[in-house]
Design an enzyme around this catalytic site. Sequence first.
Site, PDB file in Angstrom:
ATOM      1  N   GLU A  84       0.826  -1.217   0.000  1.00  0.00           N
ATOM      2  CA  GLU A  84       0.000   0.000   0.000  1.00  0.00           C
ATOM      3  C   GLU A  84       0.861   1.269   0.000  1.00  0.00           C
ATOM      4  OE1 GLU A  84      -2.814  -0.241   3.191  1.00  0.00           O
ATOM      5  OE2 GLU A  84      -4.122  -1.609   2.107  1.00  0.00           O
ATOM      6  N   GLU A  90      -6.501  -7.989  -0.219  1.00  0.00           N
ATOM      7  CA  GLU A  90      -7.070  -7.876   1.127  1.00  0.00           C
ATOM      8  C   GLU A  90      -8.552  -7.515   0.993  1.00  0.00           C
ATOM      9  OE1 GLU A  90      -4.887  -5.148   3.579  1.00  0.00           O
ATOM     10  OE2 GLU A  90      -2.928  -5.954   2.971  1.00  0.00           O
TER      11      GLU A  90
END
Length: 712
Positions: free
Chosen positions: A161, A321
Amino acid sequence: MKRTQPAPLSAWRPINLDDFLLGVPHYPEHIDESYWQRDAERMKEAGFNTVRMGEFAWHIWEPFEGKFDFDLFDRAIKVLGKAGIKTILCTPTATPPRWLTMNYPEVLRVDRNGRRASHGSRQHCDTTSPVLRQHSRRITSAMAEHYKDNPHVIGWQTDNELNTTVSESFSDSAALAFRNYLRHRYQTIDDLNFAWGGHFWATAYDNFDQVVLPFPMAPSYSSPGHVQDYHRFLAWATAAFQRDQVEILRATNPDWFIFHNLGNLQDIDFRAEFGQDLDFIGFDIYPMLYDEFRRTNGHAATQALQLDLCRSFSGNFLVPEQASGLGSQPSFTTMNPEPGEMRRMALSSVARGADGLMFFRWRPAHFGAEIYWMGIIDHDDVPRRRYEEAKQFASDIHKIKDRLLGTSVHMDVGIAGADFDNQEAHKTYPIGLPSPQDDGTLLHAHCYRRGIACGFVHPEDDLSRLKVFYVPHWVMWKPEWTPKLEAFVEAGGTLIVGAMTGTRDINNHIIREQAPGGALAKLCGVKVVEFGRLTAKNGDGLFQRMTPQAGLYDNPNRPAPSSAERMYSLDFAGRRLEVEHLYEQIETEPDVEILARWSNRFLQGEPAVTRRKVGKGEVVYVATYLTPDLVEALEEQVLSPRGVSPLLDDLPAGIEVTLRSSEGQKLLFVLNTLETPTMVRGLPSGFDLLSGRAVSREEELEAYGCLIIDLD
């Protein structure tokens, strides 16, 4: 898992793998080794085929500088591999270890207030730092070389991320790298001074070594061109940091696939170098987290929006995710999915382009900053309803994947998106107006509720697959995009252009002609005489006034406006609509039809929404910003006559419908986002792949129930 060469970036591009990646992020370093075998067996029983691991374990991979230790993960990968579970490894550069930050403190980020970041969290290091990049290459090379022949390692995630926690840095290394970036971009200091408007407020530079970073409010505003180039630089630096790793991994084993798991897309230009380096995009989906932070139209609609935005960057994607339960860090806690809702959210991801999905996470942590971020298995190592739902979802995927893979999400309505420069240009000088994405979201939300196939598409993409294309106030308009729009309209498409489009050039300068400028003005058949701000309402119907600082609202609960405030309305096919944010006074060419006129104040009777026939299609110009009522009128007067209709008629509230298709294959996803059973009528004839039965015209979907109808 076979990898092929990825196709060029496109909103309709499937993932270049021959199987659906299905599993969980897994952290064997968080638990005693006695759990590992049982974990592998439970994953296999659930129907999983993949785990992702290692993204926060640099301190384990390299406990001391130059000393690598792969033993723990070697053993974990072997245990999983024997159970048929493949591994995606991650480069662990989001959390450099303490020995690195202590020995090389210059790698730490510096914030806009000059404060150096501390060790003890994540993304604390500066990706512009040449020292960090050197160590990033070292750890990536060591890991790649060690695992290059391991049959259980099938691919890689770069970092984790990037830029989600923080993207900016005002460190010395960032300043030096920024100057070098500008030397390459402009070549001469005169060209930089022109781009940044150096004659305004005497902000010109004599040479590149004098250039400073654009510290906010220093003490007043920086040039928009200066700020824009800083964020272009951050995006370039992020891509360069990732490319170091990608080049090493590609050279070591070309059969590995490589992706990145995006978070909030701060200072990442995915359509440029960042995305070109990867096989596909990964996007982490936390619907209830978005809703917690943004208070939007509900987490189902917000999930749909985030997924459709994600798809605009490169097409189908992996969800590394997917929220499985309650999510929490010390400052917030999300709602917990109810029974059946976790599966529904996962199927929504698949419906909107996921060709792989991993539930976050296998088990929750017992320590650290996410101890209440729940996983598939509970803290006491007992599998309960989330495990059973994950197992059911895996069964769903095994039933549909042969028909699913190779399909893409059907869209009738496209909203211009995925352009880094336009989002950043708005941020440099917003004048209190919604961003292009915020404005486009109103059209997206309407289409979502109505069941109209809609998504975000870059104008460089294949527009011929759309019926309608909306450009939401892109102030920076590249001339090379206009011929693609002309071809789209000539062939029968409908183009809708929003106010303020094409008003600035690539340097963030206002153009020196009447907007929208050049060939785009000719295509639309309009020219802007003047523009002005209007009063805006928030979602509660209360009016808000802008402060001069950074476009922020003051006192959102103040009373309704007095007569002195600027409320404008327009007459659209006999409907009086209040509009918000901005008006444009426009001149029209003789062949332009007036669809709506301003109905009050000094603009009364002048054109507000126009239409120009071009070839088999049409161009509609909207001289204001969207509102829900205006979007509804546009559907009635523009979209419907051009053949845009819902995928299902009379769609009940809370029912989400999406179509994935390819040549010879159509899968209609009908998903109940509500906690109550809902009757859905007018279903097409087909076969529900989940239940294995023919679909009736009327079906009652249970709470969070799902149909996937094979229409062929």
